[in-house]
Motif scaffolding. Structure first.
Motif, short mmCIF file in Angstrom:
data_model
loop_
_atom_site.label_atom_id
_atom_site.label_comp_id
_atom_site.label_asym_id
_atom_site.label_seq_id
_atom_site.Cartn_x
_atom_site.Cartn_y
_atom_site.Cartn_z
N SER A 2 0.78 -1.22 0.03
CA SER A 2 -0.17 -0.05 0.24
C SER A 2 0.95 1.24 -0.14
O SER A 2 2.00 1.40 0.48
CB SER A 2 -0.79 -0.08 1.18
N GLU A 37 -8.05 2.27 1.05
CA GLU A 37 -8.07 1.18 2.04
C GLU A 37 -8.42 1.92 3.36
O GLU A 37 -9.01 1.15 4.34
CB GLU A 37 -6.80 0.69 2.11
N ARG A 56 -4.96 5.62 3.16
CA ARG A 56 -3.95 4.65 2.80
C ARG A 56 -4.63 4.09 1.44
O ARG A 56 -5.88 3.91 1.47
CB ARG A 56 -3.84 3.42 3.61
N TRP A 57 -3.92 3.70 0.39
CA TRP A 57 -4.25 3.21 -0.89
C TRP A 57 -3.53 1.98 -1.49
O TRP A 57 -2.46 1.84 -0.84
CB TRP A 57 -4.03 4.32 -2.02
N SER A 58 -4.25 1.15 -2.03
CA SER A 58 -3.61 -0.14 -2.67
C SER A 58 -2.60 0.16 -3.58
O SER A 58 -1.66 -0.68 -3.73
CB SER A 58 -4.77 -1.09 -3.16
N SER A 59 -2.44 1.25 -4.17
CA SER A 59 -1.53 1.65 -5.07
C SER A 59 -1.28 3.09 -5.24
O SER A 59 -2.35 3.89 -5.19
CB SER A 59 -1.58 1.13 -6.50
N GLU A 97 5.39 4.77 1.39
CA GLU A 97 5.11 3.19 0.95
C GLU A 97 5.20 2.49 2.00
O GLU A 97 5.99 2.63 2.92
CB GLU A 97 6.16 2.86 -0.03
#
Length: 112
Positions: A2, A37, A56-59, A97
């Protein structure tokens, strides 16, 4: 892994209540965004007047798609006159990251 975006926003003491009110009234569109997320608004307790907006993000691509979309623009336009921004123009966006992450183990009770 993430990616985390942290927006550090300076909010003077006399405008903190209004700033928090704006977040309580947010539409919640980010929660429906692909790749999203987690979200947290962190209030400073001491030593600073900076709030932290944690997502928070998966990408990175998922975050960029959110940032370039209409829902992002609506979420950040100030909501018109009735929800005028309470924060100053002083803010910083930090990107990280996630290298490691942990949470409570399933089945264990929280112990103090």
């Amino acid at each position: 892994m993430s990616v985390v975006k942290i927006n550090a926003i300076t909010v003077p003491k006399d405008k903190q209540e209004r700033f928090e009110e704006r977040f309580r009234g947010r539409a919640g569109a980010v929660e429906k965004t692909p790749g999203f997320e987690w979200f947290e608004l962190l209030r400073p307790l001491e030593g600073t007047d900076q709030y932290l907006v944690y997502t928070r993000w998966s990408s990175e691509e998922d975050y960029q798609a959110w940032q370039s979309g209409q829902d992002f623009d609506r979420a950040h336009d100030g909501g018109g006159d009735t929800l005028a921004p309470a924060a100053s123009d002083s803010h910083h966006l930090w990107s990280y990251e996630v290298l490691e992450s942990a949470g409570p183990h399933a089945g264990q009770e929280n112990q103090v």
